[in-house]
Scaffold this motif. Structure first.
Motif, PDB file in Angstrom:
ATOM      1  N   PHE A 281       0.635  -1.390   0.301  1.00  0.00           N
ATOM      2  CA  PHE A 281      -0.147  -0.405  -0.009  1.00  0.00           C
ATOM      3  C   PHE A 281       0.888   1.437  -0.250  1.00  0.00           C
TER       4      PHE A 281
ATOM      5  N   SER B 132      -7.435   0.154  -4.954  1.00  0.00           N
ATOM      6  CA  SER B 132      -6.615  -1.001  -4.029  1.00  0.00           C
ATOM      7  C   SER B 132      -7.741  -2.266  -3.505  1.00  0.00           C
TER       8      SER B 132
ATOM      9  N   GLY C 137      -6.870  -5.177  -2.565  1.00  0.00           N
ATOM     10  CA  GLY C 137      -6.220  -5.912  -1.341  1.00  0.00           C
ATOM     11  C   GLY C 137      -7.259  -6.115  -0.096  1.00  0.00           C
ATOM     12  N   VAL C 138      -7.634  -7.120   1.040  1.00  0.00           N
ATOM     13  CA  VAL C 138      -8.174  -7.072   1.748  1.00  0.00           C
ATOM     14  C   VAL C 138      -6.964  -6.708   3.372  1.00  0.00           C
ATOM     15  N   TYR C 139      -7.242  -5.857   3.833  1.00  0.00           N
ATOM     16  CA  TYR C 139      -6.404  -5.149   4.917  1.00  0.00           C
ATOM     17  C   TYR C 139      -6.921  -5.800   5.970  1.00  0.00           C
TER      18      TYR C 139
ATOM     19  N   THR D  43     -11.310   1.849  -3.549  1.00  0.00           N
ATOM     20  CA  THR D  43     -11.140   0.730  -3.000  1.00  0.00           C
ATOM     21  C   THR D  43     -12.714  -0.359  -3.729  1.00  0.00           C
ATOM     22  N   SER D  44     -12.463  -1.781  -4.063  1.00  0.00           N
ATOM     23  CA  SER D  44     -13.092  -2.338  -5.146  1.00  0.00           C
ATOM     24  C   SER D  44     -13.208  -3.508  -4.267  1.00  0.00           C
TER      25      SER D  44
END
Lengths: 357, 357, 357, 357
Positions: free
Chosen positions: C258, C273, C275-277, C299-300
């Motif tokens: 990130f 973005s 990713g799953v944070y 984010t999507s």
């Protein structure tokens, strides 16, 4: 060589009125005799040494004035014309300008991109808190003031109106949206007005200063949450029936307002950030739904250029938005050091101070 | 005063090679020594007197060359540098440019809007089919050519690639779209390439000339309908299972192609029009569902400016699109009158002709 | 009551194959007999207990199958038809769906918004790693598979292709853009393919696994930076001549990727973005230019619904993108526990595993 | 079988009040007891036989009412609840709906696209001018009315407010735009209100009826051109200093207003068309700058669905727009034939007529 008075950054804690030469006018420049200008929150960051500028620089980026002298290659204007220029002065010919990103218009012709490169006056070249201002790339930046508008009526156009409205525009506010605005200083108040102008039907402001809360209500806020009394996140979720807001506008530049703005977003909602942040910023995990919320975080620097100024003055002329009450104090340029002191300390319900040379 | 050879419009039916003075270089101009240029379909309209220009004007708007002399106020370039400029040369500082509409960049600084005002070279000022070309607002328009690209590789960038791609871009082609392109001349072929580049998964071309049909297949057309054999509307509806196309690109400028493009649109679909039309144009009632179809008709003039040129040369450099086969013939400037004759009559499978002074 | 085999989440560290009843079919549901499915990185998070689901839930959200039984109110399909459904199954009738935010389609009819509410199968209701799958809101979600496409050819459509492409789409990749993709697992590889499909002319991947680097080059990456050897930020700035990238796609979900994605953005650029944070995420002050860079962070969540599936299968059918090499291993459902072990440990150059009941 | 009164299309020139069975309620339907409805200009086209519907159809598409009975599969509502539904009732599950084009939501599940397919009630199925209305796909379409709003306050939401606002929305009106609205009937008046709501700073209406001109001024028009006295094109060009308008909204459906709307557009401007046209439509050559003006022509059908209704009722509740004065006459359903006569002849300054069963 003729000289003029100017507010000059000397060192952290000191901006003083001094004199310096009236600048020479290059082929594509214009020299403006300032008739009214003002002090911005960013100037206070400069004063405190929090935002670095070169010692000796004239501060200020909100000019209203009269064309004194035009560069040899400038067409379409005449000396004596009343004009404003935006705080951001795009060249028009950089790659950034030509791809629609004019606020970022850097000085390098070929790469053409440098963050915040479009902010020149009062940042990388001498600014507007002076008797005269040299405006670079005059044909892209000077916008004539309609005759019936006063200096004070257009004084908000160069920066706070352009920036505040951009909060709503870049947040893509739509008819029927719920919008929250965090912090109701001059920029936040203009964000409220911008959201109202774009068709938001519920606008929720967050602040604690009574004069700001009153101004927000006048400019279109339907609700104001006093964060010193209530938790703004809880209050906004309650006001929206648990749904959250479509757009949250951050207008202060702190971790707290940023986090709260994220927390009140509905899935798919947008955080439109106007604040100038210091240091790292945390995206709280709980406010970000692990990145799965289809959210957007959008940042904006004040849009500039003469077409932007033309449109903002049209808004003023239309009477759609009345920012007249924003000028709460008036000083002559001679007393600008006092004005800085008042503004830095946010005394006396000050919102904006008109400075007249 | 030094003189140069130039292709000059004399009267309807006559463009002749003659000589005229090499122009003076103003403060914001650049003088380019042309190394390669070409003839556009629009030049044929000028030749035939269908598009009016002043007698004595040098024709041509697709320059590749070397900087001969820079105006006094031009920074960021050096003499001897290889450059191109777009067919459209925005000033960068007009209101049109500053609101993102740079192709319409008019000459009037304050109103700043005049239809097609950004098309100057070979239209309202002398053009590129000459030994030298004066490029106005050089800093907004000159783009250096990467060393490893030949003149012919970048010769399509100033006009047909920019225009053809704009057909796909303004049509807002999305991943998975079905796109039809009506007429596969140079512009239509570039529209095919642009639609392919943007993720269309079914591209249907319409034409009848075998060399064009073959070129379209190379550039990404999945199907080509020969309109001399089949009804393109019926064929396209069949190919799409009755659904119609998401985007139809009109690349000729006739009533027939315009009507067919409308007729194959799905509800909510977009007609992206690139053609230059003469006289009135009819929207057939049956093709417009009484205005209830949520359709869009979008027209585009070739986008110009140095950032556009930079991006298009990046496309060439990337190898994503190979337009090399587009240059089918080569002439020296001395023989440009022969080139016009060949191109006007569309003999010998001509697509584009490279002209070298 | 008939029973079926299903991969069931038991407790952190344990997903086991067991049997459970074949579900009843409600009025708007469809029962699908699974013919091929696969394991997602998110399933590994579930396995490890990092993403919470109810004990006893059937895992998996990437179904290819045949309609076994249709609900009483379902029209437009027939039993025996080959279909897929997206990982996200929007209802179509929630407020979220109706305002274009269908991934966030919550279960509450009136408020209609819940973060990630559209992800139901294998998350809040039983999933696809089983002999049968109940698809809710069948008419919004089932998409027939064109007869000439194999199960494996369409197996990437329900999730990783939809998600990876969304990285490019929501980043608004344009013709001529420079795009960086951080991490080249299945999602990142699809983001490379999506960026390529949308016209990016320079695509830079970042990873260190040789098989992934090779796959990225096949799918359209022009450069790959091996972060175990070089500093990706420095390398990308060098590759872009100091300009930075237009769009950076984050496809891993870590602080490091990130931060790097932010640092390589040009002013005005977008971090998209995917990713799953876990936990808080830091926006480094130096990477954010104090909020003055006109940047966006978007984010999507994987877009779903039958129209999305139709378009993605069109991409496959068109041959524009070849994801066939993505299936590196094949197991029957009986041996899914072994498949999980292989996938969790990322042994043997595994990219995706096809599971067939 | 219980029966109800309904306004039924018999033949051109005749809509009569008759009785027919109260319809059965399918699994995903809802039966609404109408409390208030109204007559639309489109109903007059139906009356005159200009827009074809099946003989025996109940007319009307603007329902306010109370839920009488819910289909077996409908969740999230309760009988007795006050609701509205839009004139357009998208299914939510068609391909059209799922790609954001819900007004065009056709009946065919797989192709999912048919022009104006989303307009069902009072067009392809029985409508709202009756004691009871069957709303298909109830979960996508029913929106609860906030308790403090009266029937008449929300009566404009289903059609004219949604349509009129769409004229401004699809025209992409921005802060500072100049907008012209051609024809100030109910739709045009709502377009004025929509343009005002989105930040247009100069709104110019065109009509000749004094009551409409007065209503337009109340709703936000800055200027109104009486076309019976002045040439609207000349007047608008004069009012804009020769610049033309950013957006022209056509709200009548005639060649004259369409041509004038095109002629006043600035280069790059948008014609947003709301009218329902009969037969062919001409794009005058002089108004189209040969297709080189970067103009757009955008058509819109009334957006529907419960989320749209929710937002429009929020606009009403916010007090931003006051459409109360739009209801100029009131009739009971028994006297609807008289109401049709009054409305068809546009007597007595009629704008909208409230009909109450």
């Amino acid at each position: 060589m003729a000289r003029m008075k100017a507010a000059i950054y000397v060192e952290p804690g000191r901006i003083v009125l001094d004199d310096k030469p009236i600048p020479d006018v290059g082929a594509t420049d214009a020299l403006i005799r300032i008739t009214t200008t003002t002090i911005c929150g960013t100037d206070i960051h400069i004063l405190k040494g929090e935002y670095p500028v070169t010692k000796g620089l004239t501060v200020g980026h909100e000019p209203v004035g009269v064309i004194e002298k035009l560069g040899a290659a400038v067409r379409g204007y005449s000396e004596g014309q009343r004009v404003i220029a935006g705080a951001i002065t795009p060249s028009g010919h950089s790659n950034a300008s030509l791809c629609g990103c004019s606020s970022q218009d850097g000085p390098d012709q070929q790469s053409g991109f440098k963050a915040a490169g479009g902010w020149r006056i009062g940042n990388t070249i001498d600014g507007a808190q002076a008797e005269y201002l040299l405006v670079p790339d005059a044909m892209a930046n000077l916008c004539p003031v309609p005759g019936h508008l006063t200096d004070e009526q257009v004084l908000m156009c160069p920066d706070i109106m352009s920036t505040g409205f951009a909060g709503a525009e870049r947040g893509d506010v739509k008819i029927g949206d719920v919008v929250a605005v965090f912090a109701l200083g001059p920029i936040g108040l203009c964000a409220v007005a911008g959201a109202r102008l774009m068709g938001a039907t519920t606008i929720i402001g967050v602040d604690t200063v009574p004069s700001r809360i009153a101004a927000a209500r006048r400019l279109g806020a339907d609700h104001v949450v006093d964060f010193s009394i209530n938790d703004p996140v809880a209050d906004i979720m309650r006001l929206t029936g648990g749904r959250g807001v479509d757009v949250a506008i951050e207008a202060l530049g702190t971790q707290g307002t940023f986090s709260s703005a994220l927390r009140v977003l509905r899935p798919g909602g947008t955080l439109s950030s106007l604040g100038v942040y210091s240091g790292d910023l945390i995206i709280p995990g709980d406010a970000f739904t692990s990145g799965l919320g289809d959210n957007r975080i959008v940042t904006s620097l004040c849009p500039g250029g003469k077409e932007r100024m033309r449109r903002l003055m049209d808004v003023v002329a239309s009477g759609r938005v009345d920012l007249a009450g924003m000028v709460t104090h008036r000083f002559t340029l001679d007393r600008i050091e006092e004005a800085y002191e008042l503004f830095a300390q946010q005394h006396d319900g000050v919102l904006k101070i008109a400075i007249t040379p």
